[in-house]
Write a protein that holds these residues in place. Structure first.
Motif, mmCIF file in Angstrom:
data_model
loop_
_atom_site.group_PDB
_atom_site.id
_atom_site.type_symbol
_atom_site.label_atom_id
_atom_site.label_comp_id
_atom_site.label_asym_id
_atom_site.label_seq_id
_atom_site.Cartn_x
_atom_site.Cartn_y
_atom_site.Cartn_z
ATOM 1 N N LYS A 177 3.764 2.739 7.115
ATOM 2 C CA LYS A 177 3.170 3.928 6.484
ATOM 3 C C LYS A 177 2.945 5.023 7.526
ATOM 4 N N LEU A 178 2.486 4.639 8.724
ATOM 5 C CA LEU A 178 2.274 5.611 9.801
ATOM 6 C C LEU A 178 3.582 6.287 10.195
ATOM 7 N N THR A 227 1.047 -1.180 7.340
ATOM 8 C CA THR A 227 0.288 -0.102 7.976
ATOM 9 C C THR A 227 1.147 0.658 8.980
ATOM 10 N N SER A 275 0.069 -5.179 11.197
ATOM 11 C CA SER A 275 0.371 -5.102 9.765
ATOM 12 C C SER A 275 1.656 -4.319 9.537
ATOM 13 N N MET A 329 -2.744 5.673 15.574
ATOM 14 C CA MET A 329 -3.248 4.363 15.184
ATOM 15 C C MET A 329 -3.545 3.604 16.465
ATOM 16 N N LYS A 386 0.823 -1.214 0.000
ATOM 17 C CA LYS A 386 0.000 0.000 0.000
ATOM 18 C C LYS A 386 0.850 1.255 0.000
ATOM 19 N N LYS A 438 -4.608 -3.367 13.424
ATOM 20 C CA LYS A 438 -3.798 -2.669 12.432
ATOM 21 C C LYS A 438 -2.322 -2.667 12.816
ATOM 22 N N CYS A 439 -2.059 -2.698 14.102
ATOM 23 C CA CYS A 439 -0.666 -2.637 14.552
ATOM 24 C C CYS A 439 0.096 -3.913 14.241
#
Length: 610
Positions: free
Chosen positions: A443-444, A440, A437, A424, A223, A434-435
C-alpha cells in the motif's frame, strides 16, 4: 468374359433340335452362374464382417499395449474431442515450451540416479542401461524423432555431453538443449528440514512459511493493497526460496532421467534452510556438516565426472555471506559451503551474490505475489500502471546509528521533513513491525512515484522487488543493491528503470527531493512502464494450476540462464576453444561490459569495489 442373352446368340447351321438343346443348356448355365454370384456376394459380406471384427480387436489390443488401458484406468480408452487451436500468445512475452511425447519421463519427483556410493573413475562401473548402450553401439536402432542423430553425436566427438549438445541442435525436439536432470538426494538434504520447520529459526516459526510449496499462507483482502486481484497473494518468507525453487522444478516441462541428455543438473539441497539453523550458534561443525557430506557425495557420482560439476547448480535462499566463512573460529559467521572446492565448480543461485566471486549468481527475493495465470498477472500490471500516486517518494526503513555505512537515518530525516514523502518506520522483527506486512508495504509503495531503497543490514533487500511489483520507480544509492547483482533479470542500463543517487551525496546532505523533481514527467512515464514490464521477471508464479503460460517468470529466466552458461562452456570444450579466464575481483563488472570492453578498463564504480 462377356455374357450374352439368348436373342444375341448367332444363328447356327446345326439342326433345329440341336439348337433348342444348346439354348436350354445355355439358360441352365446362366441360372447356375446367377446362383454362384449371389453366393459369392453373401460370402464377401460375411468375410468383410469377419475382417472388420478382427481389425477392431487388433486396434483395441494395440491401444491397450500402448499404455492407454494400463494403470489406474485399466481397459479404458479415453477419446477426447478436438479443440480449436489456441489464440496466438500475448505480444508481451514468448510462449513457454510444451514438450512433445518422448521416452524420457517428463515430470519426476525422484529421478533415478547412479549409486550414491560410486567411487572414483577406476572403481565406478556403468549402470545396466549404460552398458547396454555401449554393447549395442554398433547395432543401434534407427533414431526416433526428437532424439539426437548419429551425425550430431560424431560432430561432438567422444565428450560425455555430446548427446546433450546434439539434442540442442535437433529442431524436432522441443526440449532439445533444455533438459534438466534432478539428482535424487536423500531426504536429510531437503525434505527432512521441512519436517522440523519449527527449529529452522530462533525467532520465527517457519512452519507457516513452508506451506503451499514455500509460498506460505494465502492472503485475502489486503486492506485495499491487492483487493480485486483474486488469489495469488501469500505471506511468503524472503528466505523460502529453497523450497519454492525445488517445488517449481518438479513441474519443469523438460525433466529427463537420461543424464547424457541433460543440459544441466539440479542439486536439490536446501542450503539456506540448513545454515539458518546454526547461524547464531557456536557449533561450527554443525554449520558445515551437511555441506561437507554433500560435497563428498557429489564428487563420487558419474554425473559429476562429466564436467567436474560445472554443469551442476543449486539454490540457497540467503545471501552469499552466509556461506563464505573463511576461518573456523566460533565467532566467525556462516558456513563454508561456497568456499569448498566442489561448490566453486557449481553455480549457486542466491538472493545476494558476491561482487568478488564467480561461483554465485543473484536471483530475486520471493515477494508475496505468485500469480496462477497470465490473466492474474496482466490484471495486476494494468492495475498498478493506472494508480493515482499521491506522493513523490516513500521510504520504509529505520535509522541504524551503529552502522557506519548506513544512510537510512539521513533518509528518515529527509522524508519526515518533506510533505511529498510517505514514511513507514520499521521496528525490530516481530508482530508490531509494519514492514513485515506485505499488504502494508504494498500500500505504501503503490502511493508513491519513487521508492527509496538504500542498503540495510545487507546490500540487497526484498523491498526492491516489492517496489517493482507496486510499479514504483526504485531509487538506489549503491550499485551493489541491484545493478551488479541481478543482471539476468534487470536491464543493463539502470537509468531505464531506476534513479541512482550515490550514498556519499546523501551523507553530504544532498536533497533527495530535489534530485527526484528533476526527472521529467515524460521520463517518469517511460521509467514506470519499464518497471511494470519487469514484474513478470521478478515474480515466482504458481505453476500448480496450469500446464503452460505465455509469460517467463524469475524461475524460467534463471533456469534458461544456467543452461546457456553450461551450453556455452560445453561448446567451447567440444570445439577446442579455450574458456575465457575471468578474474574474481572483477566479477561484479563482467555483466556490465559492453562489446569490446575489458574488465581492466576504468569504471565509475571501481572505488566502491576495490
Amino acid at each position: 468374359m462377356k455374357r450374352h442373352n439368348a436373342g444375341e446368340l448367332p444363328l447356327s447351321s446345326a439342326p433345329a433340335g440341336d439348337g433348342i438343346k444348346q439354348v436350354a443348356e445355355k439358360e441352365e448355365t446362366e441360372d447356375k452362374m446367377d446362383k454362384y454370384d449371389k453366393g459369392r456376394i453373401r460370402c464377401s459380406r460375411l468375410c468383410f464382417l469377419f475382417a472388420l471384427a478382427a481389425t477392431v480387436s487388433i486396434l483395441a489390443r494395440h491401444c491397450y499395449d500402448a499404455g492407454l488401458g494400463r494403470g489406474g484406468n485399466a481397459g479404458v480408452v479415453r477419446i477426447e474431442a478436438a479443440h480449436a487451436p489456441p489464440p496466438p500468445p500475448s505480444v508481451r512475452q514468448e510462449r513457454k515450451i510444451v514438450p512433445i511425447a518422448r521416452r524420457e519421463s517428463q515430470v519426476s519427483d525422484r529421478s533415478p540416479s547412479a549409486p550414491a556410493d560410486a567411487g572414483d573413475d577406476a572403481s565406478w562401473k556403468p549402470s545396466a542401461s549404460e552398458s547396454a548402450r555401449s554393447d549395442d553401439k554398433d547395432k543401434a536402432p534407427p533414431k526416433e524423432k526428437g532424439s539426437p542423430s548419429a551425425s550430431h553425436g560424431n560432430k561432438y566427438g567422444g565428450h560425455p555431453f555430446a548427446r546433450a549438445l546434439a539434442a540442442a541442435d535437433n529442431r524436432d525436439d522441443l526440449c532439445g538443449g533444455q533438459y534438466i536432470y534432478v539428482l535424487d538426494l536423500t531426504a536429510r538434504f531437503n525434505k527432512d528440514m521441512v519436517q522440523i520447520c519449527d527449529r529452522l529459526s530462533l525467532w520465527t516459526d517457519m512452519c507457516r512459511y513452508t506451506t503451499n510449496g514455500g509460498f506460505g499462507p494465502l492472503l485475502r483482502g489486503g486492506k485495499g493493497a491487492f483487493q480485486g486481484t483474486g488469489t495469488g497473494w501469500y505471506d511468503t518468507d524472503e528466505h523460502a526460496l529453497d523450497i519454492i525453487f525445488h517445488e517449481r522444478i518438479k513441474r519443469y516441462e523438460c525433466l529427463t532421467d537420461d543424464t547424457s541428455l541433460a543440459a544441466a543438473v539440479f542439486v536439490p539441497f536446501y542450503a539456506g534452510l540448513d545454515v539458518a539453523r546454526h547461524l547464531w550458534g557456536n557449533n561450527v561443525s554443525a554449520r558445515d556438516e551437511l555441506a561437507l557430506d554433500l560435497a563428498g557425495l557429489l564428487t563420487k557420482r558419474p554425473e559429476w565426472r562429466a564436467m567436474g560439476g560445472r554443469d551442476h547448480f543449486f539454490v540457497a535462499g540467503r545471501t552469499t555471506w552466509d556461506f563464505r566463512r573463511k576461518a573456523d573460529g566460533q565467532s566467525e559467521w556462516g558456513s563454508k559451503l561456497l568456499n569448498l572446492p566442489a561448490a566453486k565448480n557449481m553455480t549457486a543461485l542466491v538472493v545476494e551474490a558476491s561482487p568478488w566471486h564467480l561461483n554465485d549468481v543473484a536471483i530475486p527475493y520471493p515477494t508475496a505475489f505468485h500469480p496462477a495465470s497470465d490473466e492474474d498477472l496482466f490484471f495486476w500490471q494494468d492495475r498498478v500502471r493506472a494508480l493515482n500516486r499521491t506522493y513523490l517518494f516513500s521510504f520504509a526503513g529505520m535509522a541504524r546509528p551503529g552502522d557506519a555505512k548506513s544512510i537510512e537515518g539521513h533518509l528518515v530525516d529527509q522524508c519526515k521533513a518533506s510533505p511529498v514523502c510517505s514514511l513507514m518506520e520499521c521496528s525490530t522483527t516481530g508482530p508490531d513491525n509494519k514492514c513485515e506486512s506485505p499488504a502494508t508495504v504494498m500500500k505504501l509503495f503503490q502511493s508513491s512515484t519513487f521508492c527509496l531503497l538504500p542498503r540495510g543490514g545487507t546490500d540487497t533487500r526484498r523491498p526492491a522487488f516489492d517496489a517493482v511489483l507496486a510499479g514504483c520507480i526504485p531509487v538506489f544509492f549503491h550499485p551493489s543493491s541491484a545493478y551488479v547483482q541481478y543482471s539476468w533479470f534487470l536491464p543493463k542500463s539502470h537509468t531505464d528503470y531506476s534513479v541512482y543517487i550515490p550514498e556519499e551525496d546523501v551523507r553530504k546532505n544532498a536533497s533527495v527531493e530535489e534530485r527526484l523533481r528533476k526527472v521529467s514527467p515524460e521520463m517518469v512515464r517511460t521509467m514506470r512502464d519499464t518497471v511494470v514490464r519487469l514484474i513478470p521477471s521478478v515474480t515466482y508464479s504458481d505453476a500448480t494450476s496450469r500446464l503452460e503460460t505465455t509469460v517467463k517468470d524469475a524461475f524460467d529466466i534463471a533456469v534458461t540462464a544456467v543452461i546457456n552458461k553450461v551450453t556455452k562452456l560445453r561448446r567451447g570444450i567440444a570445439e577446442g576453444r579455450p574458456e575465457e579466464e575471468k578474474q574474481e575481483r572483477y566479477s561484479w563488472k563482467y555483466p556490465l561490459l559492453a562489446e569490446g570492453q575489458k574488465a581492466e578498463d576504468p569504471h565509475e564504480w571501481d572505488p566502491l569495489f576495490n
